[in-house]
Design a protein around this motif. Structure first.
Motif: not given
Length: 58
Positions: A33-54
């Protein structure tokens, strides 16, 4: 709000009337559960970073 709701559902478990309520592993959050939460948060951050270039962390 969606982040808070999804983390609450992930870590609260099935409850008294859930299908897997009699299982011991479902009553406490496992390491997965902790690993899944961390992977999900990291994926959301990377999608935001590369998707909006911010950079969301600046």
């Amino acid at each position: 709000m969606l982040l808070a709701a999804s983390l609450a559902v992930q870590f609260t478990g099935p409850g008294r009337y859930g299908i897997d309520a009699s299982r011991g592993w479902a009553k406490r959050p496992l390491a997965s559960s902790w690993v899944g939460a961390l992977v999900g948060l990291a994926a959301a951050g990377l999608i935001w970073w590369f998707g909006t270039e911010i950079n969301p962390f600046a």
